[in-house]
Design a protein around this motif. Structure first.
Motif, PDB file in Angstrom:
ATOM      1  N   VAL B 145      -8.419   1.111   8.082  1.00 45.50           N
ATOM      2  CA  VAL B 145      -8.298   2.379   8.711  1.00 45.50           C
ATOM      3  C   VAL B 145      -8.752   2.427  10.157  1.00 45.50           C
ATOM      4  CG1 VAL B 145      -8.471   4.956   8.474  1.00 45.50           C
ATOM      5  CG2 VAL B 145      -7.999   3.567   6.418  1.00 45.50           C
ATOM      6  N   LEU B 146      -9.899   1.864  10.273  1.00 41.91           N
ATOM      7  CA  LEU B 146     -10.384   1.844  11.565  1.00 41.91           C
ATOM      8  C   LEU B 146      -9.679   1.146  12.524  1.00 41.91           C
ATOM      9  CD1 LEU B 146     -14.023   0.674  12.477  1.00 41.91           C
ATOM     10  CD2 LEU B 146     -12.114   0.042  13.977  1.00 41.91           C
ATOM     11  N   PHE B 147      -8.974   0.067  12.304  1.00 42.54           N
ATOM     12  CA  PHE B 147      -8.068  -0.694  13.106  1.00 42.54           C
ATOM     13  C   PHE B 147      -6.958   0.363  13.311  1.00 42.54           C
ATOM     14  CE2 PHE B 147      -9.604  -4.643  14.431  1.00 42.54           C
ATOM     15  CZ  PHE B 147     -10.474  -4.912  13.244  1.00 42.54           C
ATOM     16  N   SER B 148      -6.095   0.877  12.145  1.00 45.35           N
ATOM     17  CA  SER B 148      -4.898   1.498  12.432  1.00 45.35           C
ATOM     18  C   SER B 148      -5.094   2.957  13.020  1.00 45.35           C
ATOM     19  CB  SER B 148      -4.205   1.782  10.928  1.00 45.35           C
ATOM     20  OG  SER B 148      -5.033   2.613  10.149  1.00 45.35           O
ATOM     21  N   THR B 149      -6.335   3.363  13.334  1.00 48.03           N
ATOM     22  CA  THR B 149      -6.581   4.727  13.884  1.00 48.03           C
ATOM     23  C   THR B 149      -6.943   4.206  15.302  1.00 48.03           C
ATOM     24  OG1 THR B 149      -7.475   5.466  11.822  1.00 48.03           O
ATOM     25  CG2 THR B 149      -7.813   6.977  13.620  1.00 48.03           C
ATOM     26  N   THR B 150      -6.176   3.552  15.844  1.00 45.29           N
ATOM     27  CA  THR B 150      -6.474   3.609  17.642  1.00 45.29           C
ATOM     28  C   THR B 150      -5.250   3.480  18.141  1.00 45.29           C
ATOM     29  OG1 THR B 150      -5.977   0.775  17.273  1.00 45.29           O
ATOM     30  CG2 THR B 150      -8.270   1.597  16.964  1.00 45.29           C
ATOM     31  N   LEU B 161      -2.396  -1.799   6.859  1.00 48.00           N
ATOM     32  CA  LEU B 161      -3.467  -2.503   6.945  1.00 48.00           C
ATOM     33  C   LEU B 161      -4.743  -2.095   6.178  1.00 48.00           C
ATOM     34  CD1 LEU B 161      -4.734  -4.785   8.619  1.00 48.00           C
ATOM     35  CD2 LEU B 161      -5.395  -3.322  10.389  1.00 48.00           C
ATOM     36  N   GLY B 162      -5.037  -0.898   5.994  1.00 50.28           N
ATOM     37  CA  GLY B 162      -6.224  -0.379   5.206  1.00 50.28           C
ATOM     38  C   GLY B 162      -6.052  -0.949   3.802  1.00 50.28           C
TER      39      GLY B 162
ATOM     40  N   LYS C 259      -5.684  10.343   8.059  1.00 50.28           N
ATOM     41  CA  LYS C 259      -5.374  10.780   6.412  1.00 50.28           C
ATOM     42  C   LYS C 259      -4.566  10.120   5.632  1.00 50.28           C
ATOM     43  CE  LYS C 259      -7.107  15.465   6.260  1.00 50.28           C
ATOM     44  NZ  LYS C 259      -6.140  16.672   6.750  1.00 50.28           N
ATOM     45  N   GLY C 260      -3.393   9.755   6.305  1.00 48.66           N
ATOM     46  CA  GLY C 260      -2.503   8.898   5.552  1.00 48.66           C
ATOM     47  C   GLY C 260      -2.755   7.673   5.262  1.00 48.66           C
ATOM     48  N   ASP C 261      -3.509   7.011   6.281  1.00 44.41           N
ATOM     49  CA  ASP C 261      -3.957   5.760   6.044  1.00 44.41           C
ATOM     50  C   ASP C 261      -4.884   5.761   4.902  1.00 44.41           C
ATOM     51  OD1 ASP C 261      -3.511   4.561   9.759  1.00 44.41           O
ATOM     52  OD2 ASP C 261      -2.066   4.935   7.950  1.00 44.41           O
ATOM     53  N   TYR C 262      -5.834   6.390   5.119  1.00 47.31           N
ATOM     54  CA  TYR C 262      -6.855   6.613   4.105  1.00 47.31           C
ATOM     55  C   TYR C 262      -6.398   6.600   2.685  1.00 47.31           C
ATOM     56  CZ  TYR C 262     -11.359   6.708   6.534  1.00 47.31           C
ATOM     57  OH  TYR C 262     -12.601   6.750   7.378  1.00 47.31           O
ATOM     58  N   VAL C 263      -5.180   7.365   2.538  1.00 50.37           N
ATOM     59  CA  VAL C 263      -4.808   7.791   1.210  1.00 50.37           C
ATOM     60  C   VAL C 263      -3.919   6.376   0.793  1.00 50.37           C
ATOM     61  CG1 VAL C 263      -2.735   8.701   0.177  1.00 50.37           C
ATOM     62  CG2 VAL C 263      -4.482  10.111   1.502  1.00 50.37           C
ATOM     63  N   CYS C 268      -3.988   1.674  -2.802  1.00 55.90           N
ATOM     64  CA  CYS C 268      -3.813   0.474  -2.874  1.00 55.90           C
ATOM     65  C   CYS C 268      -5.215  -0.201  -3.555  1.00 55.90           C
ATOM     66  CB  CYS C 268      -3.842  -0.455  -1.430  1.00 55.90           C
ATOM     67  SG  CYS C 268      -2.260  -0.391  -1.129  1.00 55.90           S
ATOM     68  N   GLY C 269      -6.418   0.403  -3.348  1.00 52.38           N
ATOM     69  CA  GLY C 269      -7.396   0.321  -3.737  1.00 52.38           C
ATOM     70  C   GLY C 269      -7.401   0.455  -5.527  1.00 52.38           C
ATOM     71  N   LEU C 270      -6.984   1.717  -5.747  1.00 49.59           N
ATOM     72  CA  LEU C 270      -6.752   1.637  -7.203  1.00 49.59           C
ATOM     73  C   LEU C 270      -5.683   0.975  -7.972  1.00 49.59           C
ATOM     74  CD1 LEU C 270      -7.019   6.017  -6.907  1.00 49.59           C
ATOM     75  CD2 LEU C 270      -8.541   4.307  -7.769  1.00 49.59           C
ATOM     76  N   ALA C 271      -4.737   0.438  -7.134  1.00 45.88           N
ATOM     77  CA  ALA C 271      -3.789  -0.474  -7.566  1.00 45.88           C
ATOM     78  C   ALA C 271      -4.402  -1.597  -7.975  1.00 45.88           C
ATOM     79  CB  ALA C 271      -2.663  -0.272  -6.879  1.00 45.88           C
ATOM     80  N   ALA C 272      -5.360  -2.081  -7.124  1.00 47.58           N
ATOM     81  CA  ALA C 272      -5.826  -3.334  -7.326  1.00 47.58           C
ATOM     82  C   ALA C 272      -7.032  -3.255  -8.259  1.00 47.58           C
ATOM     83  CB  ALA C 272      -6.733  -3.702  -5.928  1.00 47.58           C
ATOM     84  N   ILE C 273      -7.688  -2.172  -8.521  1.00 40.42           N
ATOM     85  CA  ILE C 273      -8.650  -2.099  -9.658  1.00 40.42           C
ATOM     86  C   ILE C 273      -7.624  -2.144 -10.733  1.00 40.42           C
ATOM     87  CG2 ILE C 273     -10.142  -0.532 -10.770  1.00 40.42           C
ATOM     88  CD1 ILE C 273     -11.159   0.320  -7.865  1.00 40.42           C
TER      89      ILE C 273
END
Lengths: 930, 288, 283
Positions: B145-150, B161-162, C259-263, C268-273
């Motif tokens: 997310v750090l990379f994509s928030t640039t 990417l995240g 926000k969208g990227d975090y979501v 994906c993290g949950l899917a991986a888990i």
């Protein structure tokens, strides 16, 4: 300067920069004002904001053109053709300002019989002696004068001029800067050609007389049609007509136009005449002496106006008085005054100026009995202007030389010849901030011989910078501004004044006690400018410099004193209030009469004043000579009855109630002379100037469309080609160049005379904002160097394609003198021109680089030549011929002589107290929320 | 002659190079290893407790390596502690700094406890594992997310990417754990891991595909098409297909090679991503 | 104990200064003469070193761009039409479409919502009491995240000291009641400084007047917020598209995507888990 002097009476800009904001139309020609005078350019920008039209006529599209409404590209050196075309348009379409021209110019004056114009003699005026390549005019023989001028044979007494005097007056560039800022081109008295019956010239107000100036003008410019202009200049006929229309539409009672010029005009062999043409144009359009009008001569140095005012030139004394020459006619004061003075107009006071100057210089030693020591003034016996001087130096005829803040090894035309000259000196003293080219020519010149072969002993005296010394600067609008010393110079650096003053003191000591007559002028020279109390810096600390002269005392001497009247406040002679107080009996002393009034009372240094009053002319900021007048000849801003031409363009006007001239500016006129004043027959001096004559420095009180005297290469401007040009003269095929130019041809100064096929490309030199002159003040500064690090040449894409040159690549430029290599700036801002049916290419070279500094590069002035116009010995660096090719040169390139400054450059910047700088946008408040 | 600044890159690249690529790798390796080990130990302690004991110190070492990379990559490494001046979750880097800090504590406890011979503090292990889960996940999530928030070309379009880095983290963790199972001879654990690993490989490949779709325009500008084809071959062939095959075959040597391939290709992908804006003309400011 | 100081000192907080009326720059490029006095005045006031002596020949631009040691940068854009032949030129073609030379002094945009400030993890980047964006040089540790975040390419990290630097809007001068060095030096008042609301009014008036004079292409850039970016406290009057000047046509604040990227990442993290289930459910 002679161009303006001959036209109007004083060789100085007729207005001030701020007044450009009042123009309705501004023509920039021979000037790149936005780049060369960026701070002053805010005023044309203000004019543009108010709806003015800005026109730029120039070989290149520059940063000035980018801000103008119209850019017309012309061939460098063809300015007279273009301006002549404008004059022709104004005359043939009858667009001249009739009332103004009839009353305020010599349009109606009738010339004597026998005058022949260039139209009749294939490019020459009558009275020519020479071989069409070089020569002189004798104005008396040529019958240039007004009707009533005695024929040469009748005026016996002046035939006494010795051959040497005649040579000095005719052939050499002497006295180009004196009085009317014109060089007399005859050996008679100055006023002779304007001699009239009863002191008024004979005129024809109907302008029909075939020998009246108006008709002569029409005939002279008859062939400067738009088509002719197009053939010679390379612009379209419509372009020239468009400019003419704009100027005409913006002149007259309600509107005024201004012309701005600079070195793009002056640095030609016909430069003086270019300015003369502009003078004619502006006089015809009625723009002189009016707000938003005039001719703004943009001088290029912070105090070059000051340097000509105070006559650092060899042929003038301070205040534009001629330096006497070694001839019987100048043997004594009376003869000198009779021969050089004028009977009418303000110059009738000439004797007062010269006597007061002598009293200032020689003090008590000067008195009636000894002619005020007039004989102690050095006499001129040859042309010692810069170019001929260096020509002599290159031949080994000069022993020693002082250079104060000058760099001939880098910045002079034909710099190679100048360096050759320096190598022939026995000794050279260079006073400067940095080790400039002229100080290190003996070791760092990549084109020069090794140091073992150079016999010159070079002394380098480090100089103080501007904030490290007191002094005044006189800028292009004749404004004197004093600057106070802010801090002491470091180490051994000293101000120029310190160096000169102490040199003078030591020389006096050396000769002290001598009784030889030839040592007396030095010993009796007044030379006491010691500080009364040891000087302190603005923060109260004692200055560590010993022996600094008090320049305010010098300024006071320049202002002048009444020697027979002590001021009780100081116990010293009373300071003069203005130059009308000058006397010719030795009771006044004045170092420069035009500056008189700058220091009218003890403690009141007007050059130091910085009061913002809101008055548009800001009369309490600095001191403008003469007498704080901002717009010269401003009597012309009112009609012959004394009323402003229009409400919109009012400046000064006659007030019946107060019985004086009132208004927004100091009248450049006697304040009490009524508009209807008619001088009685035989009137002298200012009394001879009528109430309707604004040009008080002229003996007939009017602007000269036709200049009977004062310009050595003709009473009217003529289109001639530059000395080096790829084309011949379309107007006068038999007379290619200026017939009175002086060339100094020799092995170090070859010329490719026009028309030349070997050098088909027209070259011009130009300035960048980022650098200054040949580099001493800018190429030792990293912040400026990173903006423009390398020498380059501007050329059009067409020329680049023809020669195989790519943008960013290298090219070489070759002239008859030398070759240089530089980076190629291929740009659309330069265009090929269609001249007489064939393509002619132009290139532009900035002249800021040479071989000493933090950044170095090829020197454009290695390419230029030494030729001299007849009036002021001006060179022609703005138009010469060259050839261009791709690639670099063999041989060593210069490398920097100073490494880049390390970072950080100094201690942290100290805090600035809030009160230290006045903020705001000229009038409006500009800060945060108040 | 030129026609303006229209065809040049406006942004300046931050000059993040090899150290940053390594940092993303170490970051993902440590968090992934911890997550897989901890979750494994929590859900099936009988199977995974042994190998997890070995995993924690290694994860701790990887975390330290990651921190060293981060500190050395700073323009002024001696001021690294300034990162802790503010708690600013809206800045991915601040969020990441704090996640790393919080994650470090339980991991240190677990790592130390794994090394120390005593067992008196073993009761700390379970709370530490649980406490470490969320910070570990956060640490894995923030980097991409750090990379994509640039505003950098390429990065700013990388919506996935995240996601890619998180799935990659878990993939790397499972791969490392598998390797550790081999070393500690935990065959049953290894057997349980293999299907997970295969699933993760596929999932990771899918997310990678989404990521490439995000940045393909910028990739085309930065690389010639032949080079791109080579990279694609390496990544897909070496990073997905070969490991899948080797996992299916199941030989110990093959498994080791599979893990190594996964690691190497992971590093390659990270290098390509980190270098992307730096390869575009004009992306570097003057004085660099 | 100097080491202790270095560790502890950055964590001290002073009293926040009194908020002041917001200030900024309004740059009218139609009166810029390209003199670069702004570049030099900025360098001189801040005692910044030169960036090197390289001839770029980019029209008259040889410094290339903004950097940690160049906080003002003048851009030159030559726009001349396809060349007429000299015959055409002599026949008046040059009067029809003469072409133009655009000049513009680039500087930090001092965005009201500044991505660099949003990015900064040490708190070095702040909005001052004048609402300008400022890097506290004693806090920055050179992580360069602000460099990556700026859509205008303003900030870079200095090779000399490792920290990020940019225009401070002469914060030190403003606190003494002075005008920034560049605005002070600008001879044609292309760069104007003052209260931002006053500047906007002035700018809008100027655009209206230019439109009246027939210059339809003049417009303001950054005086008002868009859907993807806040307003700028250093805004411009331009004569052509922003990209011609090297400015983004539609600046985009990266935080709109965060926000969208975090979501997505979390999902994906949950899917991986979830993919771990086979392992977790094994016995």
């Amino acid at each position: 300067m002679p161009g303006l002097g001959a036209s109007f009476g004083r060789g100085a800009a007729t207005t001030y920069q701020q007044d450009l904001a009042n123009s309705d139309c501004i023509l920039f020609m021979g000037s790149n004002m936005a780049e060369a005078h960026p701070v002053g350019f805010r005023w044309p920008m203000k004019a543009k904001e108010r709806g003015a039209t800005l026109i730029h006529v120039d070989p290149r599209f520059t940063r000035t053109s980018a801000l103008c409404d119209l850019h017309i590209g012309i061939r460098a050196g063809s300015d007279i053709a273009f301006l002549g075309g404008l004059v022709h348009y104004v005359l043939s379409h009858d667009r001249w300002f009739k009332e103004y021209v009839l009353h305020y110019t010599n349009a109606a004056t009738i010339l004597q019989e026998g005058f022949k114009d260039t139209e009749e003699l294939g490019g020459l005026f009558s009275g020519y002696h020479g071989n069409r390549k070089t020569g002189t005019y004798d104005a008396r023989e040529g019958r240039w004068g007004y009707v009533g001028t005695p024929a040469p044979e009748e005026h016996e007494e002046w035939r006494g001029a010795t051959p040497m005097y005649q040579m000095l007056r005719h052939e050499l560039g002497m006295h180009g800067h004196s009085i009317e800022q014109g060089a007399p081109c005859h050996s008679g008295p100055r006023h002779e050609l304007m001699t009239m019956e009863g002191r008024r010239p004979v005129t024809d107000p109907t302008l029909q007389h075939p020998r009246c100036v108006y008709q002569i003008l029409k005939r002279h410019f008859a062939r400067y049609t738009p088509e002719f202009v197009s053939q010679v200049c390379g612009c379209s006929p419509e372009a020239m007509v468009r400019v003419a229309e704009l100027l005409c539409a913006n002149s007259g009672r309600d509107r005024t136009s201004a012309i701005v010029y600079a070195l793009g005009w002056t640095q030609h062999t016909t430069g003086v005449q270019m300015i003369r043409t502009a003078g004619i144009l502006q006089a015809l359009l009625g723009n002189i002496g009016r707000p938003g009008g005039g001719i703004m001569a943009m001088r290029g140095h912070s105090t070059i106006q000051g340097s000509t005012d105070l006559a650092t030139l060899y042929d003038a004394l301070p205040g534009y008085l001629p330096q006497p020459c070694s001839d019987e006619l100048h043997n004594n004061l009376e003869s000198y005054v009779a021969h050089e003075g004028l009977a009418t107009g303000y110059w009738a006071n000439f004797r007062k100026f010269i006597v007061s100057l002598l009293k200032a210089w020689y003090g008590d030693a000067a008195s009636w009995e000894n002619d005020f020591r007039y004989s102690w003034l050095p006499r001129v016996d040859a042309d010692y202007s810069h170019l001929p001087y260096f020509d002599r130096m290159a031949k080994g005829q000069v022993k020693g030389y002082f250079l104060f803040g000058q760099n001939p090894a880098g910045g002079a035309p034909n710099a190679g010849l100048h360096r050759a000259g320096l190598r022939k000196l026995d000794w050279l003293v260079v006073v400067d901030w940095f080790e400039i080219e002229s100080a290190v020519f003996w070791k760092d010149d990549p084109t020069g011989p090794p140091p073992e072969q150079i016999g010159t002993e070079v002394f380098f005296l480090p100089a103080a910078a501007a904030p490290e010394k007191d002094g005044s600067l006189t800028n292009t609008q004749r404004l004197l501004q004093w600057h106070d010393k802010a801090l002491d110079p470091p180490a051994d650096c000293r101000s120029d004044a310190w160096i000169l003053y102490n040199l003078g003191k030591r020389l006096k000591q050396l000769y002290a006690g001598s009784t030889e007559p030839r040592d007396q002028p030095l010993l009796q020279l007044t030379w006491d400018y010691e500080f009364d109390e040891h000087p302190r810096l603005p923060d109260g600390r004692r200055s560590r410099i010993e022996g600094e002269p008090d320049l305010e005392k010098v300024l006071m001497e320049i202002n002048g004193f009444r020697l027979d009247d002590l001021d009780p406040r100081t116990g010293r002679p009373r300071l003069l209030r203005e130059f009308s107080e000058l006397e010719d009996d030795g009771t006044t002393a004045c170092g420069c009469w035009i500056y008189s009034g700058v220091f009218p009372q003890p403690g009141r240094n007007r050059a130091r004043e910085r009061k913002r009053t809101g008055h548009p002319l800001e009369p309490e900021w600095g001191f403008a000579w003469p007498h704080n007048r901002r717009i010269l000849y401003n009597r012309a801003s009112a009609d012959p009855e004394g009323r402003p031409w229009s409400e919109r363009k009012k400046l000064i006007w006659w007030s019946e109630e107060q019985r004086r001239w009132v208004g927004l500016d100091e009248p450049d006129y006697d304040p009490n002379t009524r508009p209807d004043y008619e001088p009685p027959p035989g009137a002298q001096g200012m009394a001879a100037i009528a109430g309707t004559q604004p040009f008080i420095m002229k003996p007939d009180g009017v602007a000269w469309l036709y200049a009977p005297g004062g310009v050595r290469d003709g009473p009217l401007p003529v289109h001639y080609e530059p000395i080096e040009s790829p084309v011949g003269n379309l107007l006068y095929p038999k007379q290619t160049g200026n017939p009175t130019v002086r060339t100094f041809e020799g092995p170090l100064n070859h010329l490719a005379h026009a028309p030349t096929t070997e050098y088909p490309v027209v070259a011009t030199t130009f300035r960048l904002t980022e650098h200054y002159l040949s580099g001493p003040m800018s190429r030792f500064n990293s912040w400026l160097n990173e903006l423009m690090p390398e020498m380059f040449v501007e050329l059009s894409p067409e020329l680049a394609a023809e020669r195989g040159i790519v943008h960013g690549g290298w090219l070489t430029v070759r002239s008859a003198r030398s070759s240089i290599a530089a980076r190629a700036m291929v740009t659309r801002r330069l265009r090929p021109l269609l001249i007489e049916g064939r393509i002619v290419h132009q290139i532009g070279l900035p002249f800021h680089w040479a071989f000493a500094g933090e950044v170095v590069g090829a020197n454009a002035n290695d390419l230029t030549s030494i030729v001299a116009d007849p009036n002021v010995s001006m060179h022609e660096c703005k138009a010469f011929a060259c050839q261009v090719a791709a690639g670099r040169l063999d041989g060593a390139a210069p490398s920097p002589t100073k490494s880049a400054a390390a970072w950080p450059t100094r201690d942290p910047v100290p805090d600035t107290p809030a009160a230290a700088q006045p903020e705001g946008m000229f009038g409006a408040r500009n800060g945060r929320g108040d | 002659m030129h026609s303006g600044y229209a065809d040049r890159t406006i942004t300046k690249a931050p000059n993040w190079h090899g150290l940053v690529a390594l940092d993303t790798l170490f970051n993902n390796m440590t968090t992934g290893l911890f997550l897989v080990a901890a979750l494994g130990e929590l859900a099936a302690p009988a199977l995974f407790a042994e190998v997890a004991r070995v995993a924690y110190p290694i994860a701790l070492a990887l975390l330290l390596a990651d921190l060293v990379c981060l500190v050395l990559d700073l323009g002024d490494p001696l001021r690294f502690h300034h990162m802790l001046r503010v708690f600013k979750p809206t800045s991915p880097m601040s969020f990441g700094t704090w996640c790393l800090t919080v994650y470090a504590l339980p991991l240190t406890v677990l790592g130390l406890l794994s090394i120390l011979p005593t067992h008196t503090l073993d009761w700390l292990r379970r709370p530490a594992m649980i406490l470490g889960l969320l910070p570990a996940l956060g640490t894995a999530v923030y980097k991409g997310v750090l990379f994509s928030t640039t505003a950098q070309p390429g990065w700013k379009d990388a919506r996935w990417l995240g996601g890619y880095l998180v799935t990659s983290a878990l993939l790397l963790g499972a791969a490392q754990l598998l390797l550790l199972c081999g070393v500690t001879e935990q065959r049953e654990a290894a057997g349980a891991l293999r299907p997970t690993l295969e699933l993760l490989l596929v999932l990771n490949a899918v997310i990678l595909g989404l990521l490439i779709r995000d940045v393909r325009a910028t990739l085309a500008r930065a690389y010639e098409s032949t080079r791109l084809s080579e990279l694609a071959l390496l990544v897909v062939g070496g990073g997905v297909l070969a490991p899948l095959y080797l996992l299916a075959v199941g030989r110990p040597i093959g498994l080791t090679v599979a893990v190594l391939l996964i690691l190497l290709v992971a590093l390659l992908v990270r290098r390509v991503i980190v270098r992307l804006p730096h390869l575009l003309p004009g992306g570097r400011g003057p004085g660099h | 104990m100097d080491v202790l100081n270095r560790v502890v000192e950055p964590f001290h907080r002073g009293a926040p200064p009194e908020p002041q009326p917001a200030t900024g720059f309004y740059t009218d490029t139609t009166v810029c003469i390209g003199c670069k006095a702004c570049e030099v005045a900025c360098k001189q006031w801040n005692q910044l070193p030169a960036d090197g002596f390289t001839w770029l020949g980019d029209s008259y631009d040889n410094t290339g761009g903004l950097s940690a040691t160049s906080w003002r940068h003048v851009k030159f854009i030559e726009q001349f039409p396809v060349d007429p032949t000299p015959a055409e030129a002599a026949a008046g073609a040059d009067l029809i479409d003469p072409g133009r030379w655009l000049m513009m002094s680039d500087v930090c945009k001092h965005c009201v919502t500044a991505p660099c400030q949003q990015a900064c993890p040490t708190g070095a980047l702040i909005h001052t009491e004048f609402d300008n964006v400022y890097i506290q040089p004693d806090i920055c540790n050179g992580c360069a995240y602000c460099v990556a975040a700026c859509p205008f390419g303003v900030i870079t990290r200095s090779a000399l000291d490792g920290h990020a630097h940019k225009c401070t809007l002469c914060y030190d001068r403003q606190r003494d009641g002075l005008v920034p060095a560049c605005a002070k030096a600008c001879p044609t008042q292309s760069i104007q400084f003052g209260s931002i609301s006053e500047l906007r009014d002035r700018a809008r008036e100027r655009v209206a007047r230019l439109h009246e004079q027939g210059i339809a292409g003049a417009y303001l850039y950054g005086d008002a917020p868009s859907t993807t970016y806040s307003e700028l406290h250093s805004f411009y009057l331009l004569s052509d598209r922003p990209s011609v000047y090297g400015l983004p046509d539609a600046p985009f604040n990266p935080w709109l995507r965060m926000k969208g990227d975090y979501v997505r990442a979390a999902v994906c993290g949950l899917a991986a888990i979830a993919a771990l289930l086979p392992m977790l459910l094994a016995r």
